[in-house]
Design a protein around this motif. Structure first.
Motif, PDB file in Angstrom:
ATOM      1  N   LEU A 300       0.857  -1.188   0.000  1.00 27.81           N
ATOM      2  CA  LEU A 300       0.000   0.000   0.000  1.00 27.81           C
ATOM      3  C   LEU A 300       0.895   1.240   0.000  1.00 27.81           C
ATOM      4  CD1 LEU A 300      -2.574  -1.314   2.611  1.00 27.81           C
ATOM      5  CD2 LEU A 300      -2.807  -1.201   0.119  1.00 27.81           C
ATOM      6  N   PRO A 301       0.296   2.411  -0.290  1.00 27.60           N
ATOM      7  CA  PRO A 301       1.128   3.626  -0.354  1.00 27.60           C
ATOM      8  C   PRO A 301       1.927   3.880   0.924  1.00 27.60           C
ATOM      9  CG  PRO A 301      -1.039   4.060  -1.260  1.00 27.60           C
ATOM     10  CD  PRO A 301      -1.088   2.681  -0.679  1.00 27.60           C
ATOM     11  N   LEU A 348       9.549   5.801  -1.185  1.00 25.64           N
ATOM     12  CA  LEU A 348       8.170   6.093  -0.776  1.00 25.64           C
ATOM     13  C   LEU A 348       7.915   7.589  -0.777  1.00 25.64           C
ATOM     14  CD1 LEU A 348       7.264   3.757   2.221  1.00 25.64           C
ATOM     15  CD2 LEU A 348       6.382   3.712  -0.093  1.00 25.64           C
ATOM     16  N   VAL A 349       8.880   8.325  -0.257  1.00 23.56           N
ATOM     17  CA  VAL A 349       8.728   9.776  -0.162  1.00 23.56           C
ATOM     18  C   VAL A 349       8.760  10.393  -1.559  1.00 23.56           C
ATOM     19  CG1 VAL A 349       9.819  11.891   0.635  1.00 23.56           C
ATOM     20  CG2 VAL A 349       9.633   9.930   2.172  1.00 23.56           C
ATOM     21  N   VAL A 375       7.920  -0.576  -8.268  1.00 26.05           N
ATOM     22  CA  VAL A 375       7.432   0.565  -9.041  1.00 26.05           C
ATOM     23  C   VAL A 375       6.081   0.992  -8.482  1.00 26.05           C
ATOM     24  CG1 VAL A 375       8.579   0.105 -11.212  1.00 26.05           C
ATOM     25  CG2 VAL A 375       6.452  -1.036 -10.716  1.00 26.05           C
ATOM     26  N   PRO A 376       5.830   2.308  -8.474  1.00 25.17           N
ATOM     27  CA  PRO A 376       4.531   2.764  -7.977  1.00 25.17           C
ATOM     28  C   PRO A 376       3.466   2.720  -9.077  1.00 25.17           C
ATOM     29  CG  PRO A 376       5.959   4.642  -8.410  1.00 25.17           C
ATOM     30  CD  PRO A 376       6.729   3.411  -8.798  1.00 25.17           C
ATOM     31  N   LEU A 377       2.246   2.413  -8.671  1.00 25.14           N
ATOM     32  CA  LEU A 377       1.105   2.488  -9.596  1.00 25.14           C
ATOM     33  C   LEU A 377       0.317   3.726  -9.184  1.00 25.14           C
ATOM     34  CD1 LEU A 377      -0.692   1.044 -11.782  1.00 25.14           C
ATOM     35  CD2 LEU A 377      -1.983   0.170  -9.860  1.00 25.14           C
ATOM     36  N   ILE A 384      -0.199   7.932  -5.818  1.00 23.70           N
ATOM     37  CA  ILE A 384       0.218   6.524  -5.766  1.00 23.70           C
ATOM     38  C   ILE A 384      -0.856   5.725  -5.049  1.00 23.70           C
ATOM     39  CG2 ILE A 384       1.913   4.929  -4.815  1.00 23.70           C
ATOM     40  CD1 ILE A 384       3.987   7.087  -5.232  1.00 23.70           C
ATOM     41  N   ILE A 385      -1.301   4.651  -5.716  1.00 26.33           N
ATOM     42  CA  ILE A 385      -2.319   3.840  -5.053  1.00 26.33           C
ATOM     43  C   ILE A 385      -1.763   2.486  -4.636  1.00 26.33           C
ATOM     44  CG2 ILE A 385      -4.391   4.925  -5.938  1.00 26.33           C
ATOM     45  CD1 ILE A 385      -4.393   3.051  -8.241  1.00 26.33           C
ATOM     46  N   LYS A 386      -0.626   2.136  -5.218  1.00 27.23           N
ATOM     47  CA  LYS A 386      -0.054   0.842  -4.858  1.00 27.23           C
ATOM     48  C   LYS A 386       1.397   0.780  -5.293  1.00 27.23           C
ATOM     49  CE  LYS A 386      -2.315  -3.256  -3.754  1.00 27.23           C
ATOM     50  NZ  LYS A 386      -3.476  -4.070  -3.991  1.00 27.23           N
TER      51      LYS A 386
END
Lengths: 639, 211
Positions: A300-301, A348-349, A375-377, A384-386
């Protein structure tokens, strides 16, 4: 007309009235058949309304037919009717009709029920008929002919049975029923008429002197007579019309319903197919995710895990519920954890792809090297949702890489040692120069000291130079020793110009011996680079020695070697150019291949190793044939 | 001849080595001049100043051996002492064949260098003495009459006056006069003296035309 006291009065029929009565019977029958369908189709209070209205219309019809039949019968004496009894007969007719409609609108109609029903209905109709006769007020007495009465009742039963069966059969409304309904109505109308006229025939009127009680009696005028017929026809027509409209509406509704149902079925079928496909796809995807040779996860984010594939669970031996959230961090090697956390939090940041190596604990407790990438979605707004990622086992690759690096380092060392061997004479010269100065100065000092009056100033000078030259000799030796040592490659900040100067010192004698003049064109404000000084010196020595070799046979022009350094964007650029024969363009790339050499005594490793050294520093090494001689160039990234 | 003090010329590209040699050589009372390259030396050198050259084999741009050859070709007969930090046998042989006084390997013993310098200066001095003697002889030879020059080879070949006269087709008395003039002009005290002078001048004894 003569009236006899003993003989029955002979009556006559007005046949046009008879015909009208039969017509009303047929109309009433049609209405009954028609309304039976409505009652059957309707539910709840609509059904009750249809039953009530239908029964009223049908009862009225039957009653009107009967009354018409009565009026068609003409006696020589005036006839009045006791109207409460007439109303009672109408009520009976309506009740019989209601019962009939109720029976045929039931779900089933068995033989027994049909028989019982027709019995009740027949008694209603017969009752109505005879009550109607009883309503007559005339100066005569009634005499009933028993056989004909029985026959009329039998007709009524037969008619009722037929009516119930026909109505039940025709209540389901389809297109074909319309003509059948008309035929059935004609049959039924005829039967009703037959019953009526049989019943009428069963009565004989005996003249009587007693005057009829005319209380509540009324005579029917021809206007009234026709009025009954007209009202009846209107009521029946209204019933049939209403029924028809209702049927149409219902048919439309049903059609719509059917269509809707059809669509629902179609859509449901489609959905089932799509669902099946989706499930298949999902299963396939799950299978792929579970079997690809990598640990797959999603987070999760906030960084907490919400999915692990089967391989992840198998490798780590961590039950799903333990790995979820932040539990998966426990499989990272304690030494790698803080570095990983830093990278992961930074990713993440920043919301950027991350790529980090770490050791992960296998179910048996052994750690293996993994490459973790994520990789972020993002949604359409960029939020970012995932996070999706894989962890790939690179243990074997890592080991191979290390072994390769080790082999490379050995080879680089061997070539360095070989190069030093070739340079032995030059190196001896470089060490002997300061030694010569030291020995000479020392001897001078001894001579001075042997004098009665030594020149102290000169002594001091000489001793200072001895110290300087000692340091100089030692520096040369340590440079050589460093080149001969086989240490792990290191990264330090270094000044390329200084490195070039040191190489020049080492190679000065070699250059002199081969009558090569060296020109250094070094950029003044060169940024520092991060690198291994020994390895980079090896590259420079290799390039300079190659340049010297290339010019060894040169006699028609100056043997000149140019070393240039320059700043180029985010790189430092170094060039070594000789004035030799230059490169065969076909050889320009081949010379970097291992064991490829153009020199009789070469082993063909120098440039190959030089290139891998430069590349391991993140730079490039290439060769060009210049206007005069060969040009070797390499770049190093600046910090 | 020896009134001008000799100079020790040093050519070495290593300043430290140059200064050390300077100190050592000066300490024995000799004059020293230092040069980083052969070109600088050539500009400073004068033919009339006696001295010797201490030359490093490895020099920027050219080798000491090449420079030795160039000096010979330019008829600069200065004695050379080679010093090298790394010499090999073929190099040494070549240097010595070309007339080097000494070939020293760095680091060298101070006495070896001083001895070599001494030897070189002596050689230079000897060459210079020889050169001046030759010049005198040539001057004397130039003062001879054609007839005297004619009989000189015959005299040094050991012929008697009578035999010389016969060879030249003249009288014995005439030969005797010419011969005494010749001896006087050349400053020869004896026949042996004259023979040595003739050798120096490259005059070979004539093959007598013996009748």
């Amino acid at each position: 007309m003569l009236i006899s006291a003993y003989a029955a009065m002979s009556g006559s029929y007005d046949y046009s009235e008879v015909a009208r009565s039969v017509l009303i019977a047929i109309l009433a029958s049609y209405a009954a058949l028609d309304l039976a369908g409505r009652v059957t189709a309707a539910r709840g209070w609509v059904r009750s309304a249809w039953l009530t209205g239908g029964a009223a219309a049908m009862g009225l019809g039957i009653w009107a037919m009967h009354f018409k039949g009565m009026l068609a019968f003409q006696l020589p004496i005036p006839v009045s009717y006791h109207w409460p009894t007439v109303l009672l007969s109408l009520l009976v007719a309506i009740l019989a009709s209601a019962f009939a409609l109720y029976v045929v609108s039931r779900q089933k109609l068995g033989l027994v029920r049909a028989l019982v029903g027709s019995g009740i209905m027949a008694s209603g109709i017969s009752g109505m008929h005879y009550i109607g006769i009883a309503a007559m007020r005339l100066a005569a007495t009634f005499r009933f002919h028993p056989l004909l009465v029985t026959l009329s009742v039998a007709f009524a039963i037969a008619f009722s049975f037929a009516a119930l069966m026909l109505a039940f059969d025709l209540r389901e409304e389809t297109k074909q029923t319309a003509s059948r309904k008309i035929a059935s109505a004609i049959v039924m109308g005829a039967a009703v008429s037959a019953m009526h006229y049989t019943g009428m025939a069963s009565v004989s009127f005996m003249p009587s002197a007693i005057l009829p009680n005319l209380t509540h009696a009324a005579s029917i005028s021809s206007l009234g007579n026709n009025g009954i017929a007209i009202v009846t026809v209107i009521v029946l027509a209204a019933a049939v019309l209403t029924s028809s409209l209702d049927r149409q509406a219902e048919a439309e509704l049903r059609h719509l319903n059917e269509e809707l149902e059809h669509r629902v079925v179609e859509r449901t079928t489609e959905l089932v197919v799509v669902n099946d496909e989706l499930k298949k796809l999902k299963d396939e995807l799950r299978l792929v995710i579970d079997t690809i040779p990598a640990l797959v996860w999603s987070k999760l984010p906030d960084g907490s895990a919400d999915f692990f594939n089967q391989r992840f669970r198998e490798y780590t031996g961590l039950p799903l519920e333990e790995g979820l959230g932040g539990g998966w961090m426990s499989v990272i090697h304690p030494e790698d954890r803080s570095k990983f956390e830093d990278e992961w939090h930074a990713a993440l940041v920043a919301g950027e792809t991350f790529d980090v190596e770490a050791r992960l604990r296998r179910a048996d407790g052994q750690y293996r090297q993994f490459l973790l990438r994520g990789v972020p979605l993002r949604d359409e707004l960029g939020k970012i949702i995932k996070w999706y990622g894989t962890s790939t086992d690179i243990e074997e690759r890592k080991r191979t890489e290390e072994a390769l690096q080790e082999a490379h380092a050995r080879l680089a060392h061997i070539t360095r040692v070989m190069a030093m061997g070739e340079l032995a004479a030059a190196i001896a010269h470089e060490v002997n120069q300061p030694l010569a100065a030291i020995v000479t100065n020392a001897n001078f000092c001894l001579r001075q000291l042997a004098n009665a009056t030594p020149n102290l100033e000169k002594l001091r000078e000489a001793i200072a130079e001895i110290a300087n030259d000692g340091t100089r000799a030692s520096a040369v030796i340590s440079r050589i020793r460093a080149l001969l040592q086989r240490g792990a490659p290191e990264r330090v900040e270094l000044d390329i110009n200084q490195l070039i100067q040191e190489v020049n010192v080492l190679l000065r004698d070699e250059l002199t011996r081969n009558r090569v003049s060296l020109r250094a064109d070094l950029a003044a404000d060169l940024p520092r680079v991060s690198g291994d000084p020994i390895q980079l010196q090896q590259v420079l020595i290799n390039l300079v020695m190659n340049g010297i070799d290339a010019m060894r046979t040169l006699t028609d022009r100056k043997r000149e070697l140019l070393i240039k350094s320059a700043k180029n964007h985010s790189e430092v650029f170094i060039q070594v150019q000789d004035s030799g024969e230059g490169l065969d363009p076909q050889q320009a790339e081949r010379i970097f291949e291992p064991f490829f050499t153009t020199k009789p005594e070469g082993i063909g490793m120098g440039l190959s190793i030089s290139r891998s050294i430069v590349e391991s520093h993140g730079g490039r090494l290439w060769a060009e044939s210049g206007s005069r001689g060969a040009r070797f160039q390499f770049t190093l990234p600046t910090k | 001849m020896n009134d001008v003090a000799p100079i020790v010329f040093v050519v070495d590209d290593d300043p430290s080595v140059r200064r050390a040699i300077e100190r050592l050589v000066e300490s024995v009372g000799l004059q020293v001049e230092l040069f980083a390259s052969p070109q600088e030396f050539l500009q400073a050198w004068r033919r009339d100043v006696p001295g010797c050259l201490v030359l490093d084999i490895r020099l920027p741009g050219k080798s000491g051996l090449d420079f030795q050859r160039e000096l010979a070709e330019a008829n600069i007969p200065i004695p050379i002492i080679f010093i090298t930090a790394h010499g090999d046998i073929p190099m040494t042989v070549r240097a010595m064949k070309s007339g080097a006084v000494e070939f020293l390997t760095k680091p060298f013993r101070d006495q070896d260098l001083l001895d070599a310098i001494q030897l070189a200066l002596e050689r230079d001095s000897a060459r210079r003495k020889q050169d001046s003697e030759m010049a005198t002889l040539r001057e004397l030879y130039k003062s001879l009459t054609p007839r005297e020059r004619e009989i000189l080879p015959l005299v040094v070949s050991g012929l008697l006056n009578k035999q010389i006269a016969a060879n030249l087709g003249t009288s014995e008395a005439t030969v005797k006069v010419h011969r005494s003039q010749l001896m006087r002009k050349m400053g020869a005290n004896s026949l042996a003296d004259l023979v040595r002078m003739a050798e120096k001048l490259g005059i070979r004894a004539a093959k007598p035309n013996v009748p």
